[in-house]
Scaffold this motif. Structure first.
Motif, PDB file in Angstrom:
ATOM      1  N   HIS A   1      -3.096 146.187  48.281  1.00  0.00           N
ATOM      2  CA  HIS A   1      -2.136 147.250  47.981  1.00  0.00           C
ATOM      3  C   HIS A   1      -0.719 146.713  48.051  1.00  0.00           C
ATOM      4  O   HIS A   1      -0.473 145.604  48.534  1.00  0.00           O
ATOM      5  CB  HIS A   1      -2.295 148.412  48.975  1.00  0.00           C
ATOM      6  N   LEU A   2       0.205 147.502  47.542  1.00  0.00           N
ATOM      7  CA  LEU A   2       1.639 147.251  47.686  1.00  0.00           C
ATOM      8  C   LEU A   2       2.222 148.325  48.581  1.00  0.00           C
ATOM      9  O   LEU A   2       1.892 149.499  48.444  1.00  0.00           O
ATOM     10  CB  LEU A   2       2.349 147.316  46.332  1.00  0.00           C
ATOM     11  N   THR A   3       3.075 147.944  49.495  1.00  0.00           N
ATOM     12  CA  THR A   3       3.835 148.920  50.262  1.00  0.00           C
ATOM     13  C   THR A   3       5.238 148.934  49.672  1.00  0.00           C
ATOM     14  O   THR A   3       5.968 147.955  49.752  1.00  0.00           O
ATOM     15  CB  THR A   3       3.886 148.543  51.753  1.00  0.00           C
ATOM     16  N   THR A   4       5.588 150.034  49.044  1.00  0.00           N
ATOM     17  CA  THR A   4       6.803 150.048  48.243  1.00  0.00           C
ATOM     18  C   THR A   4       7.401 151.440  48.172  1.00  0.00           C
ATOM     19  O   THR A   4       6.739 152.437  48.456  1.00  0.00           O
ATOM     20  CB  THR A   4       6.470 149.559  46.808  1.00  0.00           C
ATOM     21  N   LYS A   5       8.654 151.489  47.789  1.00  0.00           N
ATOM     22  CA  LYS A   5       9.313 152.762  47.528  1.00  0.00           C
ATOM     23  C   LYS A   5       8.528 153.523  46.461  1.00  0.00           C
ATOM     24  O   LYS A   5       8.059 152.944  45.477  1.00  0.00           O
ATOM     25  CB  LYS A   5      10.737 152.506  47.028  1.00  0.00           C
ATOM     26  N   VAL A   6       8.322 154.812  46.670  1.00  0.00           N
ATOM     27  CA  VAL A   6       7.528 155.611  45.742  1.00  0.00           C
ATOM     28  C   VAL A   6       8.264 155.750  44.408  1.00  0.00           C
ATOM     29  O   VAL A   6       9.377 156.267  44.350  1.00  0.00           O
ATOM     30  CB  VAL A   6       7.209 157.009  46.321  1.00  0.00           C
ATOM     31  N   LEU A   7       7.627 155.247  43.342  1.00  0.00           N
ATOM     32  CA  LEU A   7       8.164 155.354  41.990  1.00  0.00           C
ATOM     33  C   LEU A   7       7.070 155.886  41.084  1.00  0.00           C
ATOM     34  O   LEU A   7       5.889 155.739  41.353  1.00  0.00           O
ATOM     35  CB  LEU A   7       8.630 153.980  41.492  1.00  0.00           C
ATOM     36  N   GLY A   8       7.469 156.484  39.989  1.00  0.00           N
ATOM     37  CA  GLY A   8       6.500 157.029  39.050  1.00  0.00           C
ATOM     38  C   GLY A   8       6.974 158.370  38.534  1.00  0.00           C
ATOM     39  O   GLY A   8       8.143 158.734  38.683  1.00  0.00           O
ATOM     40  N   THR A   9       6.061 159.114  37.932  1.00  0.00           N
ATOM     41  CA  THR A   9       6.407 160.396  37.320  1.00  0.00           C
ATOM     42  C   THR A   9       5.679 161.519  38.013  1.00  0.00           C
ATOM     43  O   THR A   9       4.454 161.490  38.160  1.00  0.00           O
ATOM     44  CB  THR A   9       6.048 160.378  35.827  1.00  0.00           C
ATOM     45  N   PHE A  10       6.435 162.517  38.443  1.00  0.00           N
ATOM     46  CA  PHE A  10       5.880 163.662  39.147  1.00  0.00           C
ATOM     47  C   PHE A  10       4.780 164.305  38.300  1.00  0.00           C
ATOM     48  O   PHE A  10       4.962 164.584  37.129  1.00  0.00           O
ATOM     49  CB  PHE A  10       7.001 164.670  39.413  1.00  0.00           C
ATOM     50  N   GLY A  11       3.626 164.525  38.900  1.00  0.00           N
ATOM     51  CA  GLY A  11       2.488 165.076  38.173  1.00  0.00           C
ATOM     52  C   GLY A  11       1.420 164.042  37.903  1.00  0.00           C
ATOM     53  O   GLY A  11       0.247 164.365  37.792  1.00  0.00           O
ATOM     54  N   TYR A  12       1.841 162.764  37.796  1.00  0.00           N
ATOM     55  CA  TYR A  12       0.900 161.672  37.580  1.00  0.00           C
ATOM     56  C   TYR A  12       0.714 160.836  38.858  1.00  0.00           C
ATOM     57  O   TYR A  12      -0.132 159.953  38.905  1.00  0.00           O
ATOM     58  CB  TYR A  12       1.394 160.748  36.465  1.00  0.00           C
ATOM     59  N   LEU A  13       1.526 161.107  39.864  1.00  0.00           N
ATOM     60  CA  LEU A  13       1.498 160.297  41.088  1.00  0.00           C
ATOM     61  C   LEU A  13       0.243 160.546  41.906  1.00  0.00           C
ATOM     62  O   LEU A  13      -0.149 161.692  42.150  1.00  0.00           O
ATOM     63  CB  LEU A  13       2.720 160.610  41.957  1.00  0.00           C
ATOM     64  N   ASP A  14      -0.362 159.474  42.367  1.00  0.00           N
ATOM     65  CA  ASP A  14      -1.478 159.542  43.303  1.00  0.00           C
ATOM     66  C   ASP A  14      -0.970 160.154  44.612  1.00  0.00           C
ATOM     67  O   ASP A  14      -0.038 159.624  45.223  1.00  0.00           O
ATOM     68  CB  ASP A  14      -1.990 158.112  43.530  1.00  0.00           C
TER      69      ASP A  14
END
Length: 255
Positions: free
Chosen positions: A182-195
């Motif tokens: 896994h990666l431990t990272t700042k949460v990035l992505g698109t709301f609604g598609y995020l795990d």
């Protein structure tokens, strides 16, 4: 970038003048779209090839890092369902990336726009889903270095002249060690598609990409937007996914 195996050897270095001519000085009429990282223009090179040129919005260290990261990631990738990076320009203050031109927009437009020219049969949707799955599997298991995309969504899946899927937008993607889980990272992505697990723990795994792909599948099945929770969350804290899991029927389906 030069130390990357293959690296810029696979990507042509374009001159700023060449790309300025290709895009008619970045004419507004040439704009194909605008994403989080920059504006994309349609261009024609001197040899007649049609290309897409991405230009960073601002001189920003964050955007610059994402552009460099995209060059690094895409220079390692060769898959028919992943958009090809043809080259870049390093002469300008803002970075420029040059991609193959994909003529039929993106999957979000196919699903949600009322355009009779778009084929919406189950066969087409199943094929697109299989092609995206193949691309994600390649990134996770067959690329020279495993890659997490980190922003799988329908608007990042382009469609070529035969409506074949091309996964795009690798600005926030990350390569990981073969034994890394896994990666431990700042949460990035698109709301609604995020795990949801990634959102809570900041631990991104290959299953996080698979979750986002699952939302795309639900979009294909229902014809509703994956980021439906932008307005639902205010009322009930639910997303399109949770509506499906909960067995609710807020829409009539896509058949």
């Amino acid at each position: 970038m030069s130390s990357n195996k293959g690296g810029l050897d696979k990507a042509k270095l374009f001159s700023s003048k060449e790309l300025e001519i290709a895009t008619d000085k970045y004419n507004e009429n040439r704009i194909l779209g605008c994403g989080g990282q920059g504006m994309v223009y349609k261009g024609m090179l001197s040899d007649g090839r049609i290309v897409a040129v991405k230009k960073s919005k601002t001189i920003n260290e964050g955007y610059l890092e994402q552009f460099i990261n995209e060059i690094f990631i895409l220079s390692q990738i060769d898959h028919r369902n992943i958009v090809k990076l043809l080259g870049c320009c390093l002469e300008t203050e803002v970075p420029l990336l040059v991609y193959e031109f994909i003529p039929n927009g993106n999957l979000s437009h196919l699903i949600h726009d009322q355009n009779e020219e778009y084929p919406r049969s189950w066969d087409v949707r199943l094929r697109i889903a299989a092609e995206v799955a193949s691309a994600i599997s390649y990134l996770h298991s067959s690329a020279s270095i495993p890659i997490y995309h980190r922003d799988i969504k329908s608007s990042n899946i382009l469609l070529d002249e035969k409506f074949r899927a091309k996964v795009s937008d690798f600005g926030t993607s990350r390569s990981v060690g073969i034994d890394q889980t896994h990666l431990t990272t700042k949460v990035l992505g698109t709301f609604g598609y995020l795990d949801p697990e990634y959102f809570q723990s900041s631990h991104f795994t290959e299953k996080s990409d698979v979750y986002s792909f699952g939302v795309v599948i639900v979009e294909l099945l229902t014809g509703k937007k994956g980021n439906l929770d932008i307005w639902i969350a205010r009322k009930e804290g639910l997303s399109l996914v949770f509506y499906v899991v909960d067995g609710r029927k807020p829409f009539a389906g896509y058949c």
